[in-house]
Design an enzyme around this catalytic site. Structure first.
Site, PDB file in Angstrom:
ATOM      1  CD  GLN A  45      -3.012  -0.699  -0.075  1.00  0.00           C
ATOM      2  OE1 GLN A  45      -2.771   0.096  -0.640  1.00  0.00           O
ATOM      3  NE2 GLN A  45      -4.284  -2.130  -0.174  1.00  0.00           N
ATOM      4  CB  CYS A  92     -19.529 -10.984   4.217  1.00  0.00           C
ATOM      5  SG  CYS A  92     -21.372 -11.433   4.437  1.00  0.00           S
TER       6      CYS A  92
HETATM    7  N1  PLP Z   1      -0.301  -6.510   1.666  1.00  0.00           N
HETATM    8  C1  PLP Z   1      -1.421  -5.591   1.420  1.00  0.00           C
HETATM    9  C2  PLP Z   1      -1.357  -4.258   2.905  1.00  0.00           C
HETATM   10  C3  PLP Z   1      -2.186  -5.390   1.003  1.00  0.00           C
HETATM   11  O1  PLP Z   1      -3.297  -4.463   0.823  1.00  0.00           O
HETATM   12  C4  PLP Z   1      -2.714  -6.381  -0.519  1.00  0.00           C
HETATM   13  C5  PLP Z   1      -3.648  -6.274  -1.423  1.00  0.00           C
HETATM   14  O2  PLP Z   1      -4.685  -5.977  -0.758  1.00  0.00           O
HETATM   15  C6  PLP Z   1      -1.623  -7.328  -0.136  1.00  0.00           C
HETATM   16  C7  PLP Z   1      -0.499  -7.574   0.420  1.00  0.00           C
HETATM   17  C8  PLP Z   1      -1.696  -8.361  -0.843  1.00  0.00           C
HETATM   18  O3  PLP Z   1      -1.524  -8.421  -2.437  1.00  0.00           O
HETATM   19  P1  PLP Z   1      -1.950  -9.245  -4.075  1.00  0.00           P
HETATM   20  O4  PLP Z   1      -3.701  -8.492  -4.162  1.00  0.00           O
HETATM   21  O5  PLP Z   1      -1.087  -8.745  -4.997  1.00  0.00           O
HETATM   22  O6  PLP Z   1      -1.649 -10.349  -3.701  1.00  0.00           O
END
Ligand code: PLP
Length: 391
Positions: free
Chosen positions: A179, A324
């Site tokens: 993020q 959910c």
């Molecule tokens: N780490 C964080 C903080 C995330 O927000 C996300 C995805 O929402 C991921 C890891 C996982 O990434 P990916 O969707 O590419 O597997």
């Protein structure tokens, strides 16, 4: 159908038109395998090299430190499992109570395989105390894995202090930078972390492509064995998506500060307006340090899942502080770890803004949200708990 009002950029982002244009040739005539020796393959290999430079540049890394893979989740799993495989005698992992499921699910599984997991707490503002990390490290600690920016609240962990502790105590550190990348400046070389996870679909590129940063001085062993990515991640590369990831990283770097400032102002206006004009609204997570695009709010007395359905009818997409599963609504583990009650967590919504969010979008959101919240509250019996409202 109402016009789409997309305020869920932490979930995923739309593909930038320039990113789409960059990837299209690699879905059409340029279909070569980057491992092939003829010109068609060599062009694909060159495209991967360029993308590797672009991604490396966004995060202050050397291109050789970027390993392309399928997603942020794969990167996180690979980093943690690599650290464990390298030091098989060490059986202790430190992470936090507010991680993404990519880390949580792996650590929960590893706990069933005999690993000891320390889940570091956060305070009511979502902040991690580095001293708690320091005192959790033992001679048995194989790896520390922590978020840089929280996906639900946007709260940033004190990364410099964390790195200085893990460096001094000589424990490898994996940062989940999924993020943070493209939203705050990142220089992994300067920071001195060993591993970092990245994901393209948070950066206006397609889903299903990511990268693991492995510092060139860090020890590493692959999860998928094969010859690609210099034998660090087997599997023929997803050339078109990697090209898109590269272009997205270039655009994110070019626009980082301007976009962050603009989005930060929009977010602050959005948040301040709701906090000051709608009763019973509270922000979850500290104001600063926080991603400029994220606002997590509790609206007392509502049920977030129902709000999402009513918002959806108006075209507005955002997230609930809950997920959910098997028919029951689980309050967010991030919010409950911050001491938010289960009922309040179920009344929480995450709004996350992006490059395409306009002033007009915020105005529209500020018209829809108070109206729907009032409708939900009006349907609630006086003094009673939230009820389902027909969406
Ligand atoms: N780490 C964080 C903080 C995330 O927000 C996300 C995805 O929402 C991921 C890891 C996982 O990434 P990916 O969707 O590419 O597997």
């Amino acid at each position: 159908m109402s016009e789409l009002l997309y305020l869920d950029h932490n979930a995923t982002t739309p593909i930038d038109p320039e990113v789409r244009a960059a990837m299209l040739p690699w879905l059409e005539n340029e279909f070569g395998n980057p491992s092939s020796v003829y010109a068609l393959g060599r062009r694909a290999a060159a495209a991967l090299s360029k993308a590797r430079e672009q991604v490396a540049s966004l995060v202050g890394a050397q291109p050789s430190e970027i390993i392309f893979n399928s997603c942020g989740t794969e990167a996180t799993n690979t980093a943690i499992l690599s650290a464990l495989a390298i030091d098989p005698d060490k059986r202790h992992i430190i992470t936090s109570a507010v991680e993404h499921s990519a880390t949580i699910k792996l650590c929960e599984y590893l706990a069933t395989r005999g690993y000891e997991i320390t889940w570091l707490p956060v305070d009511k503002d979502g902040i991690l105390d580095p001293e708690k990390l320091e005192s959790a490290i033992t001679a048995d600690t194989a790896v520390v894995s922590l978020l840089w920016a929280n996906n639900e609240t946007g709260v940033l962990f004190p990364i410099e202090e964390i790195v200085s502790i893990t460096t001094r105590r000589k424990v490898p550190l994996h940062l989940d930078a999924v993020q943070a990348a493209g939203k705050v400046p990142i220089n992994l070389e300067e920071l001195g972390v060993q591993y970092a996870s990245l994901s393209a679909h948070k950066l206006y590129a397609p889903k299903g492509v990511g990268a693991l940063y492995v510092n060139r001085r860090a020890r590493y062993t692959p999860l998928f064995r094969g010859s690609q990515e210099e034998s660090k991640r087997g599997g023929t590369q997803n050339v078109a998506s990697i090209v898109a990831f590269g272009k997205a990283a270039e655009l994110a770097q070019a626009h980082l500060l301007v976009v962050a400032e603009r989005i930060g102002k929009l977010r602050d206006h959005f948040e301040q307006t709701l906090l000051s004009t709608v009763e019973g609204v509270r922000r979850n997570g500290t104001d600063e340090p926080r991603l400029p695009n994220t606002s997590n709010l509790t609206f007392a007395g509502i049920e977030a899942e129902t709000a999402l359905l009513l918002f959806d009818k108006e075209g507005l997409c955002c997230s609930a502080g809950s997920a959910c599963s098997s028919g029951s609504i689980n309050p967010s583990h991030v919010l409950t770890a911050m001491g938010v009650s289960r009922d309040e967590a179920r009344a929480s919504l995450r709004f996350s803004f992006g490059r395409t969010t306009s002033d007009a979008d915020i105005d529209r959101a500020l018209e829809i949200i108070p109206r729907i919240i009032a409708k939900l509250r009006a349907a609630q019996p006086a003094g009673g708990s939230p009820v389902h409202v027909s969406a």
